[in-house]
Motif scaffolding. Structure first.
Motif, PDB file in Angstrom:
ATOM      1  N   TYR A 144       5.754   2.278  -9.732  1.00  0.00           N
ATOM      2  CA  TYR A 144       6.687   3.166  -8.718  1.00  0.00           C
ATOM      3  C   TYR A 144       7.277   4.289  -9.454  1.00  0.00           C
ATOM      4  N   CYS A 166       6.183   4.758  -2.040  1.00  0.00           N
ATOM      5  CA  CYS A 166       5.744   3.748  -1.077  1.00  0.00           C
ATOM      6  C   CYS A 166       4.594   4.096  -0.206  1.00  0.00           C
ATOM      7  N   TYR A 169       1.535   3.167  -2.061  1.00  0.00           N
ATOM      8  CA  TYR A 169       1.428   1.752  -2.261  1.00  0.00           C
ATOM      9  C   TYR A 169       0.648   1.227  -1.094  1.00  0.00           C
ATOM     10  N   VAL A 194      15.365  -0.700   0.262  1.00  0.00           N
ATOM     11  CA  VAL A 194      14.903   0.492  -0.195  1.00  0.00           C
ATOM     12  C   VAL A 194      15.617   1.155  -1.236  1.00  0.00           C
ATOM     13  N   HIS A 200      10.895   4.517   4.664  1.00  0.00           N
ATOM     14  CA  HIS A 200       9.870   3.647   3.920  1.00  0.00           C
ATOM     15  C   HIS A 200       8.671   3.714   4.460  1.00  0.00           C
ATOM     16  N   LEU A 202       5.120   1.057   4.651  1.00  0.00           N
ATOM     17  CA  LEU A 202       4.380  -0.118   4.016  1.00  0.00           C
ATOM     18  C   LEU A 202       2.979  -0.406   5.006  1.00  0.00           C
ATOM     19  N   ASP A 222       4.199  -5.399   2.267  1.00  0.00           N
ATOM     20  CA  ASP A 222       4.700  -4.460   1.422  1.00  0.00           C
ATOM     21  C   ASP A 222       4.716  -4.761   0.066  1.00  0.00           C
ATOM     22  N   THR A 224       5.502  -2.783  -2.402  1.00  0.00           N
ATOM     23  CA  THR A 224       6.466  -2.380  -3.411  1.00  0.00           C
ATOM     24  C   THR A 224       7.536  -3.726  -3.415  1.00  0.00           C
TER      25      THR A 224
END
Length: 266
Positions: A144, A166, A169, A194, A200, A202, A222, A224
């Protein structure tokens, strides 16, 4: 679980320009809007339209000069969070119409380029077991790194560079799932875990629903590790980030400041 949300952001438009905003928690069965308040600067035109899949709303604005947005809400999350490891995937012909499009390539998610990758990496795994393996692979192989990607970065770029934020990902998870013939879509959201606090992103995958024979449901994933499904407040969904950006400008714009605060209550 009640989630309290507060966000402010602003941008400047050099001339009269159309803008799409999507920043409010969606009114859907899995989350109840206890209270909310949106304050926007005056504009030449302002209208609300349903967002992708009817989840959330977009605000269409035509404005000039500095434009400010402030949003506060309390949302009660009522989402079920089952263990998906044993859930089966549905064959394409078994999918409902609104899930089928999420098998296809999109701007940031070139799933056809990943078919050999997922078969080599995840072997005989199917359904929820493969989804969880994909999530773990992305979590373990990407770093990240704020500022490491741009609005043009695709899942393939992130896979090669092994870094991202994010959105990246989520794009890699979505692309690998689609390459595995598992519908996957992009979710913009608020979540209290977060870091640093921000909007965010996902993934969400469509797998069998054990409570309904022949049925299916969407499940949050998710990579992350920052958002818990039972604490995540959805803003909108789409094929990838292009469908659910909190700000899309059809002309030159200069982004100013942004703050996002998300907390949870017992």
């Amino acid at each position: 679980m009640p989630i309290t949300i507060s966000t402010k952001f602003d941008f400047t438009l050099d001339q009269p320009t159309d803008v799409i905003l999507q920043f409010e928690a969606a009114t859907i069965p899995e989350q109840e809007i206890v209270s909310c308040n949106s304050v926007l600067s005056n504009s030449e035109h302002c209208a609300r339209v349903p967002a992708h899949d009817g989840i959330g709303e977009r605000v269409l604005v035509r404005a000039e000069g500095k434009f400010e947005v402030a949003y506060d809400a309390v949302v009660e999350v009522k989402r079920l969070t089952p263990d998906i490891s044993g859930l089966a995937q549905l064959a394409p012909h078994e999918l409902p119409e609104d899930a089928f499009e999420y098998l296809l390539d999109s701007t940031y998610c070139p799933a056809d380029r990943f078919q050999s990758i997922v078969e080599e990496e995840f072997g005989e795994l199917q359904g929820g077991a493969r989804v969880l393996a994909i999530r773990e692979w992305v979590a373990n192989h990407l770093t990240y790194t704020p500022g490491s990607s741009t609005s043009t970065t695709t899942a393939l770029d992130s896979y090669v560079e092994r870094r991202g934020i994010c959105r990246d990902y989520a794009h890699v998870v979505i692309t690998m799932c689609r390459a595995s013939t598992i519908p996957a879509r992009y979710v913009s959201c608020f979540a209290p875990g977060v870091t640093p606090p921000d909007f965010h992103a996902l993934a969400e995958v469509f797998l069998a629903d054990e409570t309904i024979e022949g049925g299916g449901a969407w499940y949050i994933v998710d990579a992350t590790g920052m958002a818990e499904p039972g604490e995540t407040v959805k803003i909108g969904v789409g094929r990838d980030a292009a469908d659910v950006s909190f700000l899309t400008s059809f002309g030159a714009s200069h982004f100013g400041n942004k703050t996002v605060t998300v907390t949870k209550s017992d």
